[in-house]
Write an enzyme that holds these catalytic residues in place. Structure first.
Site, PDB file in Angstrom:
ATOM      1  N   TYR A 142       0.883  -1.307  -0.144  1.00 27.94           N
ATOM      2  CA  TYR A 142      -0.047   0.022  -0.105  1.00 27.94           C
ATOM      3  C   TYR A 142       1.063   1.108   0.091  1.00 27.94           C
ATOM      4  CZ  TYR A 142      -3.444   3.318   1.548  1.00 27.94           C
ATOM      5  OH  TYR A 142      -4.365   4.473   1.564  1.00 27.94           O
ATOM      6  N   ASP A 237       9.593   2.680  -0.042  1.00 28.55           N
ATOM      7  CA  ASP A 237       8.380   3.398   0.627  1.00 28.55           C
ATOM      8  C   ASP A 237       8.520   3.211   2.237  1.00 28.55           C
ATOM      9  OD1 ASP A 237       5.935   4.172   2.031  1.00 28.55           O
ATOM     10  OD2 ASP A 237       4.584   3.856   0.363  1.00 28.55           O
ATOM     11  N   LYS A 265       3.636   9.915   8.401  1.00 28.64           N
ATOM     12  CA  LYS A 265       3.455  10.638   9.535  1.00 28.64           C
ATOM     13  C   LYS A 265       4.713  10.192  10.625  1.00 28.64           C
ATOM     14  CE  LYS A 265       1.009   6.457   9.210  1.00 28.64           C
ATOM     15  NZ  LYS A 265      -0.002   5.820   7.967  1.00 28.64           N
TER      16      LYS A 265
HETATM   17  N1  HOZ Z   1      -0.929   2.322   6.671  1.00 30.11           N
HETATM   18  C1  HOZ Z   1      -1.924   2.505   7.412  1.00 30.11           C
HETATM   19  C2  HOZ Z   1      -3.072   1.267   7.117  1.00 30.11           C
HETATM   20  N2  HOZ Z   1      -2.474   0.334   6.638  1.00 30.11           N
HETATM   21  C3  HOZ Z   1      -2.738   4.020   7.068  1.00 30.11           C
HETATM   22  C4  HOZ Z   1      -3.686   4.255   7.810  1.00 30.11           C
HETATM   23  C5  HOZ Z   1      -4.832   4.940   7.308  1.00 30.11           C
HETATM   24  O1  HOZ Z   1      -5.283   4.749   6.282  1.00 30.11           O
HETATM   25  O2  HOZ Z   1      -5.650   5.507   7.980  1.00 30.11           O
END
Ligand code: HOZ
Length: 425
Positions: A142, A237, A265
């Site tokens: 992701y 990433d 973040k």
């Molecule tokens: N990487 C996080 C979820 N897999 C991000 C959190 C979000 O998307 O709120």
């Protein structure tokens, strides 16, 4: 009905799905999400008066635990001077210098506001630099929710059972090629097929959005050499792994140097921040130094910089943190593995340092296909049992558990006793 249920009832009327990010919804569990009122150290508190040991850690940035006094003080101090100027500030320069002085693979860096923005912008810079359009990503990785990256995107999309997002025009993903994580042959084949058209290979150096999937020995090194052979940039990433696995993130931890990195973040200690950086000649393509346009009023926001720089300086000065996190990871995830063995369970635990996942899968999880063999109903049952015992996990089989330095040995032992209660009744 509890206060969380009441808030959720109100929320669904005004916020799509009742949450501002899909991964917060308890859809896979079948209940209202916990609404959180505050967090401190390794504990998080909901509006119903329950306290939990938190293994979400705001999805990674709380390496030192929630509400760390030095970070809080830096934020309060910065607030006294105003919240946002939309103009250049000294602290942005300090942040950029600090990162570049301590990370050899980052010669220049640009601040943005989220990991999504960082990746989207890094891809644009990579395309601008190489003059090529295609990119290769890995199924189950992701990289935020920008159009071109929402292909086999793991995490939230995986949990909701939607293969890819609606609303993404075909044209936006036609240059996104998808390889198999941990499978160099799949990358080689795509690079050969695209014959000099691939601008970048982007990878989560540790897959952490299909559950935690460590890179096999030689995988990252293999990506490096394939990219070199094809004149393609390698982007790590590091939204999750940056400053968490080591001060230099996955690049330092695995000893592989990417051309570019992206952060989220974690670089703002939990404030809405992201950044991308890398080799000078690539970053000099970015506007106004170069022709690749990218902008943002809130980029380098002074409050976010104050929080982030305080955490980064702390981590740099206390690099023993990484040994501590490694040990805590071994204790927790190693302990979970022992329990599964004792219970003669066929399920698996994957972990890298402070990141880990218990997969309700009977085969070893090495990529997206094997992650998808997980029994998500069994996960939901486990999740609920843990929540009832005061353990706050991400409400999805396909997310990581995050440890911080605030998770004491006693807390980890207590968590293990609860895992034991579940598997060995
Ligand atoms: N990487 C996080 C979820 N897999 C991000 C959190 C979000 O998307 O709120």
């Amino acid at each position: 009905m509890g206060r969380s249920e009441e808030l959720f009832e109100r929320a669904v009327k005004r916020i799509p799905g009742g949450v501002n990010s899909p991964v917060r919804a308890y859809g896979a569990i079948g209940m209202a999400p916990r609404f959180i009122s505050r967090a401190d150290g390794c504990h998080i508190y909901d509006v119903d008066g329950n306290s939990y040991v938190d293994y979400i850690d705001s999805w990674g940035p709380m390496i030192l635990g929630h509400n760390h006094p030095e970070i809080r003080e830096a934020v309060v101090k910065a607030c006294a001077d105003g919240l946002s100027f939309g103009c250049a500030t000294e602290i942005e320069v300090e942040m950029a210098e600090f990162i570049c002085e301590h990370l050899p693979h980052v010669e220049m860096v640009r601040m943005v506001n989220s990991g999504t923005e960082a990746v989207m912008s890094a891809i644009r810079a990579a395309r601008g630099f190489t003059g090529r359009d295609k990119i290769i990503k890995f199924a189950g990785c992701y990289h935020g929710h920008s159009d071109a990256l929402l292909v086999s995107a793991g995490s939230g999309v995986m949990t909701s059972g939607v293969p890819d997002s609606a609303g993404v025009p075909k044209g936006c993903t036609q240059d996104t090629m998808t390889a198999v994580y941990n499978d160099l042959d799949s990358v080689r084949a795509l690079l050969e097929q695209a014959q000099g058209q691939v601008a970048a290979v982007i990878v989560e150096a540790v897959g952490a959005n299909m559950g935690v999937v460590p890179p096999k020995k030689g995988f990252l090194e293999g990506l490096r050499s394939l990219c070199d052979q094809h004149g393609t940039l390698l982007i790590f990433d590091e939204v999750i792994t940056g400053f968490r696995l080591a001060f230099g993130g996955a690049a330092e931890y695995f000893g592989v140097t990417p051309d570019m990195v992206t952060y989220g973040k974690i670089i703002g200690a939990g404030m809405p921040v992201g950044a991308y950086g890398g080799r000078r000649e690539i970053m000099e393509m970015v506007s106004p130094a170069g022709p690749v346009y990218q902008a943002g009023t809130l980029s380098g926001n002074p409050i976010a910089m104050a929080a982030g720089l305080t955490q980064l300086k702390y981590l740099y000065e206390h690099q023993e943190v990484y040994k501590i996190l490694e040990e805590k990871g071994q204790k927790l995830y190693g302990g979970m593995e022992e329990i599964l063995k004792e219970a003669r369970s066929e399920y698996h635990v994957n972990h890298v340092s402070s990141l880990g996942s218990l997969f309700f899968a009977k085969e070893e999880v090495v990529d997206y296909t094997s992650a998808k063999t997980s029994d998500t109903k069994a996960f939901a049952d486990y999740f609920l049992a843990m929540l009832k015992q005061g353990i706050h996990l991400a409400p999805s089989q396909f997310e990581a558990m995050f440890l911080s330095t605030a998770h004491t040995d006693e807390v980890i032992e207590d968590t293990l006793s609860k895992v034991r209660n579940y598997f060995i009744k």
